[in-house]
Design an enzyme around this catalytic site. Structure first.
Site, PDB file in Angstrom:
ATOM      1  N   ASP A  36       0.849  -1.200   0.000  1.00 29.89           N
ATOM      2  CA  ASP A  36       0.000   0.000   0.000  1.00 29.89           C
ATOM      3  C   ASP A  36       0.878   1.240   0.000  1.00 29.89           C
ATOM      4  O   ASP A  36       1.993   1.227   0.531  1.00 29.89           O
ATOM      5  CB  ASP A  36      -0.919   0.000   1.231  1.00 29.89           C
ATOM      6  N   VAL A  63       2.099   2.156  -6.574  1.00 26.93           N
ATOM      7  CA  VAL A  63       2.073   1.272  -7.755  1.00 26.93           C
ATOM      8  C   VAL A  63       2.182   2.051  -9.064  1.00 26.93           C
ATOM      9  O   VAL A  63       2.496   1.475 -10.110  1.00 26.93           O
ATOM     10  CB  VAL A  63       0.809   0.373  -7.788  1.00 26.93           C
ATOM     11  N   ASN A  89      -5.374  -4.396  -6.923  1.00 26.71           N
ATOM     12  CA  ASN A  89      -6.589  -3.759  -6.417  1.00 26.71           C
ATOM     13  C   ASN A  89      -6.443  -2.252  -6.179  1.00 26.71           C
ATOM     14  O   ASN A  89      -7.434  -1.533  -6.209  1.00 26.71           O
ATOM     15  CB  ASN A  89      -6.975  -4.487  -5.107  1.00 26.71           C
ATOM     16  N   TYR A 156     -11.801   7.861 -14.597  1.00 24.82           N
ATOM     17  CA  TYR A 156     -12.016   6.580 -13.906  1.00 24.82           C
ATOM     18  C   TYR A 156     -12.582   5.543 -14.878  1.00 24.82           C
ATOM     19  O   TYR A 156     -12.100   4.410 -14.947  1.00 24.82           O
ATOM     20  CB  TYR A 156     -12.966   6.805 -12.717  1.00 24.82           C
ATOM     21  N   LYS A 160     -10.695   2.104 -16.150  1.00 23.87           N
ATOM     22  CA  LYS A 160     -11.236   0.771 -15.842  1.00 23.87           C
ATOM     23  C   LYS A 160     -11.592  -0.002 -17.118  1.00 23.87           C
ATOM     24  O   LYS A 160     -11.443  -1.227 -17.168  1.00 23.87           O
ATOM     25  CB  LYS A 160     -12.439   0.892 -14.900  1.00 23.87           C
ATOM     26  N   THR A 191     -16.880   1.585   1.007  1.00 26.02           N
ATOM     27  CA  THR A 191     -15.484   1.825   1.412  1.00 26.02           C
ATOM     28  C   THR A 191     -15.244   3.337   1.422  1.00 26.02           C
ATOM     29  O   THR A 191     -16.131   4.122   1.061  1.00 26.02           O
ATOM     30  CB  THR A 191     -14.478   1.207   0.421  1.00 26.02           C
TER      31      THR A 191
HETATM   32  N1  LIG Z   1     -15.606   1.241  -3.630  1.00 31.79           N
HETATM   33  C1  LIG Z   1     -16.230   1.136  -4.781  1.00 31.79           C
HETATM   34  O1  LIG Z   1     -17.398   1.531  -4.927  1.00 31.79           O
HETATM   35  C2  LIG Z   1     -15.563   0.469  -5.948  1.00 31.79           C
HETATM   36  C3  LIG Z   1     -16.355   0.105  -7.042  1.00 31.79           C
HETATM   37  C4  LIG Z   1     -15.750  -0.501  -8.138  1.00 31.79           C
HETATM   38  C5  LIG Z   1     -14.383  -0.728  -8.145  1.00 31.79           C
HETATM   39  N2  LIG Z   1     -13.646  -0.338  -7.081  1.00 31.79           N
HETATM   40  C6  LIG Z   1     -12.210  -0.561  -7.155  1.00 31.79           C
HETATM   41  O2  LIG Z   1     -11.794  -1.338  -6.047  1.00 31.79           O
HETATM   42  C7  LIG Z   1     -10.437  -1.041  -5.739  1.00 31.79           C
HETATM   43  C8  LIG Z   1     -10.306  -0.789  -4.250  1.00 31.79           C
HETATM   44  O3  LIG Z   1     -11.117   0.324  -3.926  1.00 31.79           O
HETATM   45  P1  LIG Z   1     -11.688   0.596  -2.460  1.00 31.79           P
HETATM   46  O4  LIG Z   1     -13.096   1.004  -2.626  1.00 31.79           O
HETATM   47  O5  LIG Z   1     -11.347  -0.517  -1.552  1.00 31.79           O
HETATM   48  O6  LIG Z   1     -10.845   1.910  -2.111  1.00 31.79           O
HETATM   49  P2  LIG Z   1     -10.196   2.418  -0.748  1.00 31.79           P
HETATM   50  O7  LIG Z   1      -9.937   3.855  -0.993  1.00 31.79           O
HETATM   51  O8  LIG Z   1     -11.021   1.997   0.426  1.00 31.79           O
HETATM   52  O9  LIG Z   1      -8.812   1.610  -0.667  1.00 31.79           O
HETATM   53  C9  LIG Z   1      -7.829   1.770  -1.652  1.00 31.79           C
HETATM   54  C10 LIG Z   1      -6.478   1.382  -1.079  1.00 31.79           C
HETATM   55  O10 LIG Z   1      -5.515   1.537  -2.124  1.00 31.79           O
HETATM   56  C11 LIG Z   1      -4.403   2.266  -1.625  1.00 31.79           C
HETATM   57  N3  LIG Z   1      -3.772   3.013  -2.730  1.00 31.79           N
HETATM   58  C12 LIG Z   1      -4.268   4.097  -3.375  1.00 31.79           C
HETATM   59  N4  LIG Z   1      -3.400   4.525  -4.290  1.00 31.79           N
HETATM   60  C13 LIG Z   1      -2.335   3.694  -4.239  1.00 31.79           C
HETATM   61  C14 LIG Z   1      -1.097   3.644  -4.946  1.00 31.79           C
HETATM   62  N5  LIG Z   1      -0.795   4.546  -5.875  1.00 31.79           N
HETATM   63  N6  LIG Z   1      -0.237   2.643  -4.649  1.00 31.79           N
HETATM   64  C15 LIG Z   1      -0.524   1.719  -3.682  1.00 31.79           C
HETATM   65  N7  LIG Z   1      -1.664   1.741  -2.972  1.00 31.79           N
HETATM   66  C16 LIG Z   1      -2.571   2.715  -3.242  1.00 31.79           C
HETATM   67  C17 LIG Z   1      -4.989   3.189  -0.570  1.00 31.79           C
HETATM   68  O11 LIG Z   1      -4.013   3.665   0.342  1.00 31.79           O
HETATM   69  C18 LIG Z   1      -6.023   2.284   0.078  1.00 31.79           C
HETATM   70  O12 LIG Z   1      -5.475   1.515   1.119  1.00 31.79           O
HETATM   71  C19 LIG Z   1     -10.052   0.149  -6.624  1.00 31.79           C
HETATM   72  O13 LIG Z   1      -9.342  -0.303  -7.746  1.00 31.79           O
HETATM   73  C20 LIG Z   1     -11.398   0.714  -7.049  1.00 31.79           C
HETATM   74  O14 LIG Z   1     -11.325   1.397  -8.275  1.00 31.79           O
HETATM   75  C21 LIG Z   1     -14.195   0.248  -5.980  1.00 31.79           C
END
Ligand SMILES: NC(=O)c1ccc[n+]([C@@H]2O[C@H](COP(=O)([O-])OP(=O)(O)OC[C@H]3O[C@@H](n4cnc5c(N)ncnc54)[C@H](O)[C@@H]3O)[C@@H](O)[C@H]2O)c1
Length: 251
Positions: A36, A63, A89, A156, A160, A191
């Protein structure tokens, strides 16, 4: 599902969907590697997993930075010597604006984290998996925004959609190398990412939920279950699959 003897990496594993996935995989016996950008969250997550008797190791990296990703995987190779499962992720939502007004800095950062980040990590994961007899499994976390438009989210949505294209292409490239590559496509999940979007407004949350046939946000563990399925032998004949986990939104 059984991940005993498996070393599983989760990027963005310090919070949200990634954390839930790491916890679930640990519960199925995996050795967990959490990466992370927020080192405090990855260290806290790993400490809690270890306190519950699991094997978990925290690494800090952005990342989106190719050099940091190269260094990260060098360390992972040295420390663990194998990588069975990788969940790409880490992701961010970016600005919320119409396309003609979309901020360039936000556009670039979203592309760097959500697309370059998956690409850079996949390159290193594939190199490790190609070098080991048992191959491996990669699960990319895309979104329903990889299948559908979503107004005011051009960066976004574009990032994706690209992750889905990358997943399908790599799946074909490595299908005969014992490496499966799939994606999950969640919709709105409870989240920090959705909290950032709604800013605590029940009206905005209601608006998001109205679009979802099942009428609610997903829980992170509901997405984690799909990730674990795609990472496990339960999906042994699936590759290039982009699995919607979206309450009926995109189908
Ligand atoms: N929450 C939603 O509604 C949703 C819907 C569809 C897809 N997603 C996808 O799910 C994945 C996780 O999202 P989430 O909702 O758990 O988000 P979140 O914000 O709760 O968690 C994301 C995590 O990624 C870490 N992060 C962010 N940028 C980073 C980087 N450059 N390098 C390393 N770590 C990094 C953050 O510190 C955090 O711990 C994402 O790819 C998001 O696009 C989320």
């Amino acid at each position: 599902m059984d991940f005993a003897d498996n070393t599983c990496l989760v990027t963005g594993g310090g919070a949200g969907i990634g954390l839930s996935t790491a916890e679930m995989m640990a519960g199925y016996g995996a050795t967990i590697i959490i990466v992370d950008i927020d080192s405090k969250s990855s260290e806290k997550a790993c400490l809690e997993l270890r306190n519950r008797g699991h094997r978990a190791h925290a690494y800090s990296a952005d990342v989106a930075d190719a050099e940091q990703v190269r260094e990260l995987f060098k360390k992972i190779r040295d420390d663990h010597g194998r990588l069975d499962i990788a969940v790409n992720n880490a992701g961010i939502g970016g600005a919320w604006n119409l396309t003609h007004e979309y901020d360039h800095a936000s556009w670039h950062r979203v592309m760097q984290v959500n697309l370059d980040g998956v690409f850079f990590c996949m390159q290193e994961e594939l190199k490790m998996m190609l070098d080991q007899e048992q191959g491996g499994v990669i699960v990319n976390v895309a979104s329903m925004a990889g299948k559908l438009p979503q107004v005011k989210s051009s960066a976004y949505v574009a990032s994706k959609h690209a992750v889905i294209g990358l997943t399908k292409t790599a799946a074909q490239e490595y299908a005969r190398k014992n490496i499966r590559i799939n994606a999950v496509c969640p919709c709105y999940t409870d989240t920090q990412m959705v909290s950032d979007l709604t800013q605590g407004s029940a009206v905005i949350e209601e608006k998001l939920i109205r679009a979802v046939p099942m009428g609610r946000l997903a829980r992170p563990d509901e997405i984690a279950k799909a990730i674990c399925f795609l990472a496990s032998d339960q999906s042994s004949f699936s590759t290039g699959l982009c699995l919607s986990v979206d309450g009926g939104l995109a189908r």
